[in-house]
Design a protein around this motif. Structure first.
Motif, PDB file in Angstrom:
ATOM      1  N   ASP A  19       0.824  -1.207   0.000  1.00 36.63           N
ATOM      2  CA  ASP A  19       0.000   0.000   0.000  1.00 36.63           C
ATOM      3  C   ASP A  19       0.856   1.253   0.000  1.00 36.63           C
ATOM      4  N   GLY A  20       1.985   1.189   0.699  1.00 41.43           N
ATOM      5  CA  GLY A  20       2.895   2.331   0.702  1.00 41.43           C
ATOM      6  C   GLY A  20       3.467   2.582  -0.680  1.00 41.43           C
ATOM      7  N   ALA A  21       3.838   1.489  -1.381  1.00 42.00           N
ATOM      8  CA  ALA A  21       4.399   1.627  -2.728  1.00 42.00           C
ATOM      9  C   ALA A  21       3.352   2.124  -3.716  1.00 42.00           C
ATOM     10  N   ALA A  22       2.089   1.729  -3.495  1.00 37.14           N
ATOM     11  CA  ALA A  22       1.020   2.131  -4.413  1.00 37.14           C
ATOM     12  C   ALA A  22       0.558   3.555  -4.191  1.00 37.14           C
ATOM     13  N   GLY A  23       1.009   4.169  -3.104  1.00 38.37           N
ATOM     14  CA  GLY A  23       0.521   5.502  -2.762  1.00 38.37           C
ATOM     15  C   GLY A  23       1.159   6.630  -3.522  1.00 38.37           C
ATOM     16  N   GLY A  24       2.052   6.314  -4.461  1.00 43.90           N
ATOM     17  CA  GLY A  24       2.667   7.376  -5.250  1.00 43.90           C
ATOM     18  C   GLY A  24       4.153   7.430  -5.058  1.00 43.90           C
ATOM     19  N   GLY A  25       4.652   6.914  -3.931  1.00 46.12           N
ATOM     20  CA  GLY A  25       6.094   6.824  -3.741  1.00 46.12           C
ATOM     21  C   GLY A  25       6.734   8.127  -3.343  1.00 46.12           C
ATOM     22  N   LEU A  26       7.210   8.210  -2.116  1.00 47.57           N
ATOM     23  CA  LEU A  26       7.951   9.386  -1.691  1.00 47.57           C
ATOM     24  C   LEU A  26       9.419   9.230  -2.077  1.00 47.57           C
ATOM     25  N   ALA A 187       3.106  32.861  12.187  1.00 43.90           N
ATOM     26  CA  ALA A 187       4.051  33.065  11.083  1.00 43.90           C
ATOM     27  C   ALA A 187       5.052  31.929  10.962  1.00 43.90           C
ATOM     28  N   ILE A 188       5.596  31.437  12.094  1.00 42.12           N
ATOM     29  CA  ILE A 188       6.616  30.394  12.004  1.00 42.12           C
ATOM     30  C   ILE A 188       6.016  29.097  11.480  1.00 42.12           C
ATOM     31  N   VAL A 189       4.786  28.782  11.876  1.00 45.12           N
ATOM     32  CA  VAL A 189       4.153  27.562  11.365  1.00 45.12           C
ATOM     33  C   VAL A 189       3.887  27.695   9.870  1.00 45.12           C
ATOM     34  N   ALA A 190       3.499  28.878   9.420  1.00 43.44           N
ATOM     35  CA  ALA A 190       3.264  29.094   7.991  1.00 43.44           C
ATOM     36  C   ALA A 190       4.552  28.896   7.195  1.00 43.44           C
ATOM     37  N   ILE A 191       5.658  29.405   7.703  1.00 42.96           N
ATOM     38  CA  ILE A 191       6.947  29.249   7.013  1.00 42.96           C
ATOM     39  C   ILE A 191       7.359  27.786   6.963  1.00 42.96           C
ATOM     40  N   ILE A 192       7.221  27.079   8.103  1.00 36.98           N
ATOM     41  CA  ILE A 192       7.568  25.661   8.165  1.00 36.98           C
ATOM     42  C   ILE A 192       6.733  24.859   7.170  1.00 36.98           C
ATOM     43  N   THR A 193       5.456  25.197   7.062  1.00 36.61           N
ATOM     44  CA  THR A 193       4.570  24.481   6.145  1.00 36.61           C
ATOM     45  C   THR A 193       5.035  24.638   4.704  1.00 36.61           C
ATOM     46  N   VAL A 194       5.417  25.834   4.319  1.00 36.30           N
ATOM     47  CA  VAL A 194       5.912  26.069   2.953  1.00 36.30           C
ATOM     48  C   VAL A 194       7.180  25.252   2.688  1.00 36.30           C
ATOM     49  N   VAL A 195       8.099  25.230   3.639  1.00 42.69           N
ATOM     50  CA  VAL A 195       9.339  24.467   3.474  1.00 42.69           C
ATOM     51  C   VAL A 195       9.036  22.987   3.292  1.00 42.69           C
ATOM     52  N   LEU A 196       8.092  22.454   4.074  1.00 42.89           N
ATOM     53  CA  LEU A 196       7.776  21.026   4.000  1.00 42.89           C
ATOM     54  C   LEU A 196       7.067  20.661   2.701  1.00 42.89           C
ATOM     55  N   VAL A 197       6.277  21.567   2.159  1.00 45.06           N
ATOM     56  CA  VAL A 197       5.623  21.288   0.881  1.00 45.06           C
ATOM     57  C   VAL A 197       6.652  21.226  -0.234  1.00 45.06           C
ATOM     58  N   ILE A 198       7.670  22.068  -0.185  1.00 51.07           N
ATOM     59  CA  ILE A 198       8.681  22.119  -1.247  1.00 51.07           C
ATOM     60  C   ILE A 198       9.448  20.806  -1.342  1.00 51.07           C
ATOM     61  N   PRO A 372       2.866  16.013  -7.493  1.00 46.35           N
ATOM     62  CA  PRO A 372       3.539  15.405  -8.649  1.00 46.35           C
ATOM     63  C   PRO A 372       4.963  15.904  -8.859  1.00 46.35           C
ATOM     64  N   ARG A 373       5.263  17.114  -8.435  1.00 48.73           N
ATOM     65  CA  ARG A 373       6.612  17.661  -8.625  1.00 48.73           C
ATOM     66  C   ARG A 373       7.483  17.490  -7.387  1.00 48.73           C
ATOM     67  N   PHE A 374       6.967  17.893  -6.234  1.00 51.03           N
ATOM     68  CA  PHE A 374       7.784  17.886  -5.016  1.00 51.03           C
ATOM     69  C   PHE A 374       7.840  16.532  -4.332  1.00 51.03           C
ATOM     70  N   LYS A 375       6.918  15.613  -4.703  1.00 52.89           N
ATOM     71  CA  LYS A 375       6.856  14.278  -4.095  1.00 52.89           C
ATOM     72  C   LYS A 375       6.695  14.357  -2.584  1.00 52.89           C
ATOM     73  N   THR A 376       5.843  15.247  -2.122  1.00 48.11           N
ATOM     74  CA  THR A 376       5.522  15.371  -0.699  1.00 48.11           C
ATOM     75  C   THR A 376       4.000  15.320  -0.535  1.00 48.11           C
ATOM     76  N   PRO A 377       3.508  14.886   0.629  1.00 54.20           N
ATOM     77  CA  PRO A 377       2.059  14.883   0.879  1.00 54.20           C
ATOM     78  C   PRO A 377       1.560  16.307   1.150  1.00 54.20           C
ATOM     79  N   HIS A 378       1.421  17.077   0.084  1.00 57.99           N
ATOM     80  CA  HIS A 378       1.245  18.520   0.212  1.00 57.99           C
ATOM     81  C   HIS A 378      -0.088  18.908   0.858  1.00 57.99           C
ATOM     82  N   ILE A 379      -1.161  18.154   0.569  1.00 56.07           N
ATOM     83  CA  ILE A 379      -2.466  18.547   1.109  1.00 56.07           C
ATOM     84  C   ILE A 379      -2.495  18.364   2.623  1.00 56.07           C
ATOM     85  N   THR A 380      -2.060  17.201   3.102  1.00 53.48           N
ATOM     86  CA  THR A 380      -2.062  16.987   4.553  1.00 53.48           C
ATOM     87  C   THR A 380      -1.064  17.900   5.248  1.00 53.48           C
TER      88      THR A 380
END
Length: 492
Positions: A19-26, A187-198, A372-380
């Motif tokens: 299931d982990g492999a089928a999820g898109g692959g990080l 503000a710090i949580v917003a910045i951290i969120t952007v870094v993690l999405v990238i 599709p580009r960053f390969k991160t779980p961006h929505i969550t």
């Protein structure tokens, strides 16, 4: 299969991995050094910079450990070490995102998996609310030390402000409603969120820099304080002023300082060699932090009387006590770095737990999507960021801290039980890392966790039961009807 049996439907280890492999692959981009840094980044933070003060001095809700905080740290460290060994076996055997949630699904069944997944929100997202508020406090102190001061209505939560009429009067109003919120925390949580999405690789690099800064600051505290230590403060009666009860209560509070090593296991799906590197990252980070903690505790209790440390910034206060104000200022900078890395690692972990639960149908499908580009779980990642940022902007810190401790200890108990269960159900399964002395070691781990839970205030138990009740309600209203595992069992 009966309804009750389906509640405990399990995923096999092979299904978890598939299931982990089928999820898109990080993207597998993390090596042992980066994983160890992730662990250190998650562990060293608000606990050792803030919670150690109240653990030493006590407050209206619990007794203080005094200079015997060293014993409390060892007790909490042993509890964490035992849990780390059990986590390492699972993380090496099931190298995908999800941490204790995934392990419970493979051993104890779906209902327990949901319970532990919901419980982990206390450790990651709710715990991060407290860390963000603490970060904002240190950041505000740092700015004031540099001669810059934000308006009080921009650094205070609304509930606290309502007890300060002068602050409310000074704040701008939207009609009759005062505009009061904690801007730095948001503000710090917003910045951290952007870094993690990238991207995770970029996030790990940022975290490694933060870890290096805070370890340097800790060594500064040890170096400056060591020559001012008065060893007579380690002797009776100040060593253990409240006896065994104080030591136990101190361990239950200071346990917050160890929370985070299991965040390494949530990055299993992004480790280059998870079977080897994940156990290395977990155990190495725990050893490093324990040694640093013992050194901090010895110097701290040798610098200042134990009953003067019930403050939010005990290390800085201790340096000010010996008139090392310049070092106290640098320490505030180190605390900001420490909490930044904790925020980053916990935000990373929470998003991946949500992603794993969504893959199983227990949360809506959008929570499992990978960019599709960053390969991160961006929505969550974004959803978690919004929840933590808004809560940190408006909520007070006190009510979230103890919930984090009891939630994490409960997760540790279920992981230890899972090791025992899986050894019986699947003894031939290859285990790149094996927990020794099963079932003795997991049972001892459970015993240590129960002891620390027993030393938490009764109100914490009530809040925990209410939180878990909400989670069970969501499971029966949504998750039970969308579970992929139950669907397989019913032939759908």
């Amino acid at each position: 299969m009966g309804q009750n049996a389906q509640l405990f439907a399990r995923k096999t280890v092979d299904q978890c991995i598939a299931d982990g492999a089928a999820g898109g692959g990080l993207r597998r981009s993390l090596g042992p050094l980066q994983l160890t840094a992730l662990g250190v980044g998650a562990i060293i933070g608000a606990g050792i910079f803030a919670a150690i003060g109240t653990a030493i001095s006590g407050d209206s809700g619990h007794l203080g450990a005094g200079s015997a905080i060293v014993v409390s740290l060892i007790l909490a460290g042993v509890t964490s070490a035992l849990a780390a060994i059990t986590y390492s076996e699972f993380a090496a055997m099931i190298p995908i995102s999800g941490s204790a949630y995934t392990y419970a699904y493979a051993t104890l069944g779906e209902l327990f998996a949901w319970i532990i997944g919901w419980d982990l929100i206390l450790e990651y997202a709710v715990g991060n609310i407290a860390v963000a508020i603490g970060w904002a406090g240190y950041f505000d102190s740092l700015l004031r030390g540099l001669g810059m001061e934000l308006p009080r209505w921009l650094v205070t939560d609304l509930r606290t402000a309502l007890h300060d009429p002068a602050l409310v009067a000074a704040a701008p109003h939207l009609g009759p409603i005062p505009i009061v919120f904690n801007l730095p925390a948001l503000a710090i949580v917003a910045i951290i969120t952007v870094v993690l999405v990238i991207g995770t690789k970029e996030s790990a690099w940022v975290n490694t820099v933060m870890v290096a800064i805070k370890i340097a600051i800790i060594f500064l505290f040890l170096f400056v304080g060591l020559k001012f230590v008065r060893t007579e403060q380690w002797t009776t009666p100040s060593f253990a002023p409240n006896g065994i009860k104080g030591i136990g209560a101190g361990a239950a509070i200071i346990f917050f300082s160890y929370i985070g090593f299991d965040a390494v296991s949530t990055a299993s799906e992004e480790a280059k060699n998870p079977q080897k590197d994940i156990p290395t990252g977990i155990i190495a980070s725990l050893i490093i932090c324990t040694l640093l903690y013992i050194g901090i505790a010895l110097v701290l209790t040798g610098l200042i009387p134990w009953d003067k440390l019930n403050v939010p910034d005990p290390l800085a206060v201790a340096l000010q006590y010996i008139h090392a104000d310049w070092a106290a200022g640098l320490l505030s900078l180190g605390a900001v770095a420490a909490m930044t890395s904790v925020l980053l690692v916990f935000q990373l972990g929470q998003a991946r737990i949500f992603m794993s639960m969504a893959r199983d149908g227990l949360l809506p499908p959008w929570a499992a999507k990978v960019h599709p580009r960053f390969k991160t779980p961006h929505i969550t990642t974004i959803v978690t960021g919004i929840f933590v940022a808004v809560s940190a902007a408006f909520a007070p810190i006190g009510w979230v801290l103890e919930l984090t401790n009891i939630g994490t200890l409960f997760a540790f108990i279920l992981v230890a039980l899972g090791i025992i269960v899986l050894r019986r159900r699947d003894p031939e399964r290859p285990r790149p890392f094996r927990t020794p002395w099963v079932p003795l070691l997991p049972l001892v781990s459970i015993g240590f966790c129960l002891y620390l839970i027993a030393n938490l205030p009764p109100l914490t138990w009530l809040r925990f039961v209410l939180w878990m009740g909400i989670g069970v309600l969501i499971y029966f209203l949504y998750s039970i009807r969308h579970s992929r595992v139950r669907g397989r069992a019913q032939g759908n």
